[in-house]
Design a protein around this motif. Structure first.
Motif, PDB file in Angstrom:
ATOM      1  N   LYS A 243      47.161  45.377  43.833  1.00 31.41           N
ATOM      2  CA  LYS A 243      46.482  46.349  42.971  1.00 31.41           C
ATOM      3  C   LYS A 243      44.966  46.143  43.059  1.00 31.41           C
ATOM      4  O   LYS A 243      44.207  47.103  43.185  1.00 31.41           O
ATOM      5  CB  LYS A 243      46.974  46.179  41.530  1.00 31.41           C
ATOM      6  CG  LYS A 243      47.348  47.531  40.911  1.00 31.41           C
ATOM      7  CD  LYS A 243      47.895  47.365  39.520  1.00 31.41           C
ATOM      8  CE  LYS A 243      49.371  47.728  39.481  1.00 31.41           C
ATOM      9  NZ  LYS A 243      50.110  46.919  38.532  1.00 31.41           N
ATOM     10  N   ILE A 244      44.557  44.896  42.994  1.00 33.20           N
ATOM     11  CA  ILE A 244      43.125  44.604  43.079  1.00 33.20           C
ATOM     12  C   ILE A 244      42.589  44.980  44.468  1.00 33.20           C
ATOM     13  O   ILE A 244      41.512  45.550  44.600  1.00 33.20           O
ATOM     14  CB  ILE A 244      42.864  43.111  42.789  1.00 33.20           C
ATOM     15  CG1 ILE A 244      43.332  42.789  41.367  1.00 33.20           C
ATOM     16  CG2 ILE A 244      41.399  42.768  42.993  1.00 33.20           C
ATOM     17  CD1 ILE A 244      43.260  41.328  40.992  1.00 33.20           C
ATOM     18  N   LEU A 245      43.395  44.686  45.513  1.00 31.79           N
ATOM     19  CA  LEU A 245      42.965  45.008  46.879  1.00 31.79           C
ATOM     20  C   LEU A 245      42.807  46.513  47.094  1.00 31.79           C
ATOM     21  O   LEU A 245      41.985  46.956  47.898  1.00 31.79           O
ATOM     22  CB  LEU A 245      43.977  44.455  47.887  1.00 31.79           C
ATOM     23  CG  LEU A 245      43.907  42.934  48.073  1.00 31.79           C
ATOM     24  CD1 LEU A 245      45.208  42.397  48.635  1.00 31.79           C
ATOM     25  CD2 LEU A 245      42.740  42.573  48.989  1.00 31.79           C
ATOM     26  N   GLN A 246      43.613  47.294  46.361  1.00 27.73           N
ATOM     27  CA  GLN A 246      43.520  48.756  46.496  1.00 27.73           C
ATOM     28  C   GLN A 246      42.284  49.318  45.795  1.00 27.73           C
ATOM     29  O   GLN A 246      41.890  50.449  46.052  1.00 27.73           O
ATOM     30  CB  GLN A 246      44.781  49.403  45.911  1.00 27.73           C
ATOM     31  CG  GLN A 246      45.968  49.355  46.879  1.00 27.73           C
ATOM     32  CD  GLN A 246      47.295  49.531  46.170  1.00 27.73           C
ATOM     33  OE1 GLN A 246      47.363  49.490  44.937  1.00 27.73           O
ATOM     34  NE2 GLN A 246      48.351  49.718  46.923  1.00 27.73           N
ATOM     35  N   SER A 247      41.721  48.509  44.911  1.00 30.79           N
ATOM     36  CA  SER A 247      40.551  49.003  44.157  1.00 30.79           C
ATOM     37  C   SER A 247      39.302  48.983  45.044  1.00 30.79           C
ATOM     38  O   SER A 247      39.362  48.584  46.206  1.00 30.79           O
ATOM     39  CB  SER A 247      40.326  48.120  42.924  1.00 30.79           C
ATOM     40  OG  SER A 247      39.800  46.861  43.349  1.00 30.79           O
ATOM     41  N   GLU A 248      38.172  49.382  44.448  1.00 29.40           N
ATOM     42  CA  GLU A 248      36.925  49.441  45.207  1.00 29.40           C
ATOM     43  C   GLU A 248      36.208  48.091  45.248  1.00 29.40           C
ATOM     44  O   GLU A 248      35.178  47.946  45.904  1.00 29.40           O
ATOM     45  CB  GLU A 248      35.990  50.478  44.576  1.00 29.40           C
ATOM     46  CG  GLU A 248      36.514  51.916  44.657  1.00 29.40           C
ATOM     47  CD  GLU A 248      36.552  52.416  46.099  1.00 29.40           C
ATOM     48  OE1 GLU A 248      35.523  52.347  46.797  1.00 29.40           O
ATOM     49  OE2 GLU A 248      37.641  52.844  46.547  1.00 29.40           O
ATOM     50  N   ALA A 249      36.791  47.119  44.505  1.00 34.57           N
ATOM     51  CA  ALA A 249      36.094  45.841  44.342  1.00 34.57           C
ATOM     52  C   ALA A 249      35.748  45.187  45.674  1.00 34.57           C
ATOM     53  O   ALA A 249      36.525  45.281  46.628  1.00 34.57           O
ATOM     54  CB  ALA A 249      36.966  44.894  43.514  1.00 34.57           C
ATOM     55  N   ARG A 250      34.589  44.526  45.725  1.00 29.40           N
ATOM     56  CA  ARG A 250      34.206  43.786  46.920  1.00 29.40           C
ATOM     57  C   ARG A 250      35.084  42.525  46.999  1.00 29.40           C
ATOM     58  O   ARG A 250      35.253  41.816  46.018  1.00 29.40           O
ATOM     59  CB  ARG A 250      32.729  43.380  46.815  1.00 29.40           C
ATOM     60  CG  ARG A 250      32.351  42.370  47.878  1.00 29.40           C
ATOM     61  CD  ARG A 250      30.897  41.969  47.788  1.00 29.40           C
ATOM     62  NE  ARG A 250      30.644  40.924  48.799  1.00 29.40           N
ATOM     63  CZ  ARG A 250      29.463  40.371  48.988  1.00 29.40           C
ATOM     64  NH1 ARG A 250      28.421  40.725  48.259  1.00 29.40           N
ATOM     65  NH2 ARG A 250      29.301  39.446  49.906  1.00 29.40           N
ATOM     66  N   ILE A 251      35.665  42.295  48.165  1.00 31.15           N
ATOM     67  CA  ILE A 251      36.440  41.060  48.355  1.00 31.15           C
ATOM     68  C   ILE A 251      36.093  40.484  49.716  1.00 31.15           C
ATOM     69  O   ILE A 251      36.256  41.137  50.747  1.00 31.15           O
ATOM     70  CB  ILE A 251      37.970  41.317  48.277  1.00 31.15           C
ATOM     71  CG1 ILE A 251      38.335  41.842  46.876  1.00 31.15           C
ATOM     72  CG2 ILE A 251      38.754  40.034  48.572  1.00 31.15           C
ATOM     73  CD1 ILE A 251      39.768  42.297  46.754  1.00 31.15           C
TER      74      ILE A 251
END
Ligand code: ATP
Ligand code: MG
Length: 612
Positions: free
Chosen positions: A530-538
């Motif tokens: 879910k977090i990976l699908q978001s726009e967040a920088r990783i």
């Protein structure tokens, strides 16, 4: 000299006997009778009735034949003779079928097999010899008795007939008595032959049956023995497993005692405000933890499940690098000699583990030579052919051997049989854990090699490692340095942590945040995605391999890479999941770190990967 005449001088028996000799006239009479019988119709019959046929005895054989009527097939082109012989045989209890030539005879034989064939030699279409040949070639008729009748007198003709496979041969003219006697004898002979053949067949079958019984008994005995051996193996295995689990439980209880005791005292001292004692208990707890980690490391080595980092290696160089350490460890009473083979092939091996193994072998050698002695470390190139390979439980091929020899106590056969068992030791309590050789064994086997022991009580011991030749250049044993002084600082990059264990997650979060990273966290694969699908920088995904929620770490990483193709991934593994992450064969941008890891090692690895 006078020759007495008359009979007066002879004994009465001899006189009588002489007068009873059949006369030549009497013998020629038989032929006359025969000839008369060949006359057609009543004339013959009448003569026959009055003649020799009446004298043919209806003996026992003939009578018993009447009971189960024997069948005769009679082949003759002469109708008179056919009739005559037919009637003669019928009168004596035979069931008779007559035919006029060889072909008809063959057809009749095949339609219904008689007990005997009586055949003329000279016949139209198929003669007696042709018929005989056909009979002998036919599997279902082959053993049928055949009597041949021929007008050709003389021994030659008879021999020719018998040679052709006839059972009997009569020359015309013959007496009724002779014919009947021969037919009866041949039928009886055939019957005896058949009975004998059946008896042989029956005894063969019986023998076969006995053989089979014997075989199945042997088979049963073998199976029982195998079962007994299997049961023994099983119980030996259980004993070894019992020893192993007992050993682990014992060691772990000690270590847990050290950890929990330290924590309890820590708590008490903090409550008491005696903070000066705090570092001592923290040190004690950390020391016990390190020993616990070392123990699991050795167990994993034995179970061939440690995470290995094999690199092309020149063993001579590795040994040279360690020589000083070995000398210091073994002490001044032991002379250390290193013999490195020239042109030694490289091997593909985890260098740290191999150094570990070599040191362990040298320490064992030292312990076996309390009064000093000589220790030799030797390398060599080896070709193992099929036989020596099988003997060493290795596929044939090229190997490099590394042998450590001592002039110490040596070992008994019983000891040799057990040295690779975990926790087997002959050393006093507290001096040996009995894990050294089991660890080396597991490591070498996991590296596709083998360990062999040669030892004699009072003489000394040689332990040899065989490692497969590596085709390629050896690289220098450069391992990644872990910065000893403090954590490496981060620069605001973002790390996503996926781990189901809250304590581990908390720990990593603290360390990475302190190192300057932004940290996102998830407790399972779907949460992480879910977090990976978001726009967040990783910048980096750090994921445990064993995860709940239906996805393991590898699957999370693969899914993540479909969303963010160049995402860097650091896997954290216990042991059993090595296969999941490809046993060390990872895609570029992916790495593995093994639990338990030092906190600074994690921070450094994260830094390294993000910078790469
Ligand atoms: N070179 C040697 N000479 C004689 N005996 C040996 C030698 N190497 C090993 N052994 C025997 O094998 C046993 C098991 O060895 P291993 O290295 O596994 O355990 P350990 O040395 O007893 O303990 P640890 O290595 O865990 O400290 C030893 O206790 C010893 O009896
Ligand atoms: Mg040892």
């Amino acid at each position: 000299m006078t020759i007495p005449l008359g009979t007066a001088h002879l004994s009465p028996e001899r006189v009588k006997g002489a007068s009873e000799e059949p006369s030549t006239a009497a013998r020629s009479q038989t032929f006359v009778e025969e000839a008369l019988r060949w006359l057609p119709g009543d004339a013959g019959d009448a003569l026959l009735d009055a003649g020799a046929a009446r004298e043919v005895p209806h003996d026992d054989a003939a009578q018993s034949m009447q009971a189960d009527r024997r069948r005769v097939l009679l082949a003759d082109d002469n109708a008179d003779l056919r009739d005559y012989i037919g009637r003669l045989l019928a009168d004596h209890g035979y069931e008779v079928e007559t035919v006029a030539d060889g072909e008809a005879a063959l057809a009749a034989l095949r339609a219904q097999r008689p007990d005997i064939l009586v055949t003329d030699v000279m016949m139209p279409r198929l003669d007696g010899f042709g018929l005989l040949a056909a009979v002998r070639q036919d599997a279902s008729l082959r053993d049928m008795p055949v009597v041949m009748l021929s007008a050709r007198a003389g021994d030659d003709a008879k021999v020719e007939g018998l040679d052709a496979g006839a059972d009997d041969y009569l020359t015309k003219p013959f007496s009724a008595r002779e014919l009947l006697a021969r037919v009866a004898a041949n039928v009886a002979m055939a019957r005896l032959r058949r009975e004998a053949a059946e008896a042989v067949r029956a005894s063969e079958a019986k023998l076969r049956e006995l053989n089979q019984q014997l075989e199945s008994r042997v088979q049963l005995a073998i199976e029982q023995r195998e079962q007994a051996e299997e049961a023994l193996r099983q119980s030996q295995k259980m004993e070894a497993v019992g020893q192993l689990t007992g050993g682990i439980a014992h060691d772990f209880n000690n270590l847990l005692m050290g950890i929990s005791g330290s924590l309890q005292l820590l708590e008490t001292r903090i409550e008491q405000g005696r903070l000066d004692a705090v570092p001592r208990y923290i040190d004690a707890a950390q020391g016990a933890t390190k020993r616990a980690a070392a123990l699991t490391q050795r167990l994993l080595a034995f179970s061939r499940r440690q995470t290995l980092d094999p690199k092309p290696t020149n063993l001579n160089r590795l040994i040279t690098d360690m020589e000083e350490l070995v000398r210091r460890t073994t002490g001044p009473t032991i002379a250390v000699e290193v013999v490195g083979a020239v042109g030694l092939w490289p091997v593909l091996i985890d260098q740290n583990q191999l150094e570990n193994a070599l040191l362990n072998l040298c320490i064992n050698a030292r312990d076996a030579m309390p009064d000093g002695g000589r220790l030799t470390i030797e390398t060599a190139n080896r070709w193992l052919d099929g036989n020596t390979g099988t003997e060493r439980d290795l596929p044939p091929g090229q190997y490099v051997s590394l042998c450590v020899t001592d002039t110490g106590s040596g070992m008994s056969k019983e000891t040799i049989g057990r040295i690779f068992e975990p926790f087997f030791t002959t050393k006093p309590l507290g001096q040996g854990t009995g894990l050294g050789l089991s660890m080396i064994y597991g490591f070498v086997r996991q590296s596709n090699g083998q360990i062999r022991v040669y030892s004699e009580l009072g003489q000394g011991t040689t332990m040899c490692l065989y490692l497969p030749r590596h085709h390629g250049e050896a690289t220098d044993g450069e391992t990644v340095e872990t910065g000893a002084d403090g954590f490496e600082a981060g620069y605001g990059e973002t790390v996503l942590i996926v781990d189901d264990e809250p304590a581990v997650r908390l720990l990593m979060l603290d360390v990475l945040q302190e190192a300057g990273y932004r940290v996102l966290e998830a407790a399972d694969g779907p949460g992480g995605l879910k977090i990976l699908q978001s726009e967040a920088r990783i910048d980096l995904l750090v994921t445990d391999v064993g995860l709940p929620g239906g996805m393991n770490g590898r699957q999370v990483a693969d899914a993540a890479r479909t969303l963010r193709p160049n995402l860097k991934v650091l896997f954290i593994t216990g042991y059993a999941e090595n296969a999941v992450v490809g046993n060390g064969h990872l895609d570029p941008g992916m790495q593995v770190i093994t639990k338990p890891f030092a906190i600074d090692a994690l921070a450094n690895r994260v830094r390294e990967m993000i910078d790469a």
